[in-house]
Design a protein around this motif. Structure first.
Motif, PDB file in Angstrom:
ATOM      1  N   SER A  12       0.825  -1.205   0.000  1.00  0.00           N
ATOM      2  CA  SER A  12       0.000   0.000   0.000  1.00  0.00           C
ATOM      3  C   SER A  12       0.860   1.256   0.000  1.00  0.00           C
ATOM      4  O   SER A  12       0.523   2.247  -0.654  1.00  0.00           O
ATOM      5  CB  SER A  12      -0.914   0.025   1.227  1.00  0.00           C
ATOM      6  OG  SER A  12      -1.795  -1.067   1.192  1.00  0.00           O
ATOM      7  N   SER A  13       1.972   1.225   0.712  1.00  0.00           N
ATOM      8  CA  SER A  13       2.813   2.417   0.792  1.00  0.00           C
ATOM      9  C   SER A  13       3.500   2.715  -0.535  1.00  0.00           C
ATOM     10  O   SER A  13       3.867   3.849  -0.805  1.00  0.00           O
ATOM     11  CB  SER A  13       3.856   2.267   1.893  1.00  0.00           C
ATOM     12  OG  SER A  13       4.761   1.242   1.571  1.00  0.00           O
ATOM     13  N   GLY A  22      -3.748  15.365   4.617  1.00  0.00           N
ATOM     14  CA  GLY A  22      -4.432  14.138   4.991  1.00  0.00           C
ATOM     15  C   GLY A  22      -5.039  13.370   3.834  1.00  0.00           C
ATOM     16  O   GLY A  22      -5.482  12.233   4.021  1.00  0.00           O
ATOM     17  N   THR A  23      -5.099  13.955   2.649  1.00  0.00           N
ATOM     18  CA  THR A  23      -5.666  13.233   1.514  1.00  0.00           C
ATOM     19  C   THR A  23      -4.687  12.176   1.025  1.00  0.00           C
ATOM     20  O   THR A  23      -3.477  12.313   1.158  1.00  0.00           O
ATOM     21  CB  THR A  23      -5.994  14.186   0.349  1.00  0.00           C
ATOM     22  OG1 THR A  23      -4.794  14.838  -0.063  1.00  0.00           O
ATOM     23  CG2 THR A  23      -7.017  15.223   0.758  1.00  0.00           C
ATOM     24  N   LEU A  52      -8.588   9.218  -2.838  1.00  0.00           N
ATOM     25  CA  LEU A  52      -9.447   8.272  -2.133  1.00  0.00           C
ATOM     26  C   LEU A  52     -10.584   8.998  -1.437  1.00  0.00           C
ATOM     27  O   LEU A  52     -10.437  10.136  -0.978  1.00  0.00           O
ATOM     28  CB  LEU A  52      -8.644   7.503  -1.085  1.00  0.00           C
ATOM     29  CG  LEU A  52      -7.724   6.409  -1.576  1.00  0.00           C
ATOM     30  CD1 LEU A  52      -7.066   5.721  -0.404  1.00  0.00           C
ATOM     31  CD2 LEU A  52      -8.468   5.390  -2.401  1.00  0.00           C
ATOM     32  N   ALA A  53     -11.716   8.319  -1.328  1.00  0.00           N
ATOM     33  CA  ALA A  53     -12.883   8.870  -0.644  1.00  0.00           C
ATOM     34  C   ALA A  53     -12.620   8.923   0.863  1.00  0.00           C
ATOM     35  O   ALA A  53     -11.676   8.313   1.386  1.00  0.00           O
ATOM     36  CB  ALA A  53     -14.111   8.025  -0.937  1.00  0.00           C
ATOM     37  N   LYS A  54     -13.467   9.644   1.553  1.00  0.00           N
ATOM     38  CA  LYS A  54     -13.276   9.880   2.985  1.00  0.00           C
ATOM     39  C   LYS A  54     -13.286   8.584   3.790  1.00  0.00           C
ATOM     40  O   LYS A  54     -12.465   8.384   4.689  1.00  0.00           O
ATOM     41  CB  LYS A  54     -14.377  10.814   3.489  1.00  0.00           C
ATOM     42  CG  LYS A  54     -14.215  11.256   4.905  1.00  0.00           C
ATOM     43  CD  LYS A  54     -15.321  12.213   5.312  1.00  0.00           C
ATOM     44  CE  LYS A  54     -15.190  12.636   6.753  1.00  0.00           C
ATOM     45  NZ  LYS A  54     -16.299  13.499   7.173  1.00  0.00           N
ATOM     46  N   GLY A  55     -14.180   7.676   3.481  1.00  0.00           N
ATOM     47  CA  GLY A  55     -14.276   6.415   4.213  1.00  0.00           C
ATOM     48  C   GLY A  55     -13.066   5.530   3.995  1.00  0.00           C
ATOM     49  O   GLY A  55     -12.538   4.925   4.933  1.00  0.00           O
ATOM     50  N   LEU A  60      -7.344   3.440   5.560  1.00  0.00           N
ATOM     51  CA  LEU A  60      -5.990   3.195   5.073  1.00  0.00           C
ATOM     52  C   LEU A  60      -4.952   4.163   5.601  1.00  0.00           C
ATOM     53  O   LEU A  60      -3.772   3.972   5.372  1.00  0.00           O
ATOM     54  CB  LEU A  60      -5.977   3.237   3.544  1.00  0.00           C
ATOM     55  CG  LEU A  60      -6.758   2.131   2.854  1.00  0.00           C
ATOM     56  CD1 LEU A  60      -6.797   2.367   1.366  1.00  0.00           C
ATOM     57  CD2 LEU A  60      -6.135   0.785   3.171  1.00  0.00           C
ATOM     58  N   SER A  61      -5.366   5.216   6.307  1.00  0.00           N
ATOM     59  CA  SER A  61      -4.403   6.231   6.717  1.00  0.00           C
ATOM     60  C   SER A  61      -3.405   5.696   7.750  1.00  0.00           C
ATOM     61  O   SER A  61      -2.235   6.096   7.738  1.00  0.00           O
ATOM     62  CB  SER A  61      -5.116   7.444   7.292  1.00  0.00           C
ATOM     63  OG  SER A  61      -5.848   7.076   8.439  1.00  0.00           O
ATOM     64  N   ASN A  62      -3.814   4.782   8.610  1.00  0.00           N
ATOM     65  CA  ASN A  62      -2.881   4.270   9.614  1.00  0.00           C
ATOM     66  C   ASN A  62      -2.048   3.105   9.088  1.00  0.00           C
ATOM     67  O   ASN A  62      -1.132   2.657   9.758  1.00  0.00           O
ATOM     68  CB  ASN A  62      -3.637   3.837  10.882  1.00  0.00           C
ATOM     69  CG  ASN A  62      -4.681   2.775  10.593  1.00  0.00           C
ATOM     70  OD1 ASN A  62      -4.886   2.422   9.436  1.00  0.00           O
ATOM     71  ND2 ASN A  62      -5.353   2.312  11.605  1.00  0.00           N
TER      72      ASN A  62
END
Length: 64
Positions: A12-13, A22-23, A52-55, A60-62
């Motif tokens: 993913s990274s 944050g986007t 990416l959408a908010k949900g 995936l942010s962490n």
């Protein structure tokens, strides 16, 4: 003993990029070769980054 930390998901990274605000962005697919059959508009839109959408961003942010 120290608390364990969550490991970075390497696949993913390499695909997703987190910006300062944050986007999370990614490169759109099917834009490298064999684009002669596609319309010029479709090829042009694939050059832009996808967001990416908010949900999905929350999930995936962490991981990155």
């Amino acid at each position: 003993m120290a608390k364990s930390k969550q490991k970075t998901h390497k696949a993913s990274s390499k695909v997703l990029n987190k910006k300062k605000n944050g986007t999370i962005t990614y490169k759109k697919s099917n834009g490298n070769h064999k684009t002669g059959k596609d319309t010029a508009k479709a090829v042009r839109q694939r050059r832009n980054k996808g967001v990416l959408a908010k949900g999905e961003r929350a999930n995936l942010s962490n991981v990155i």
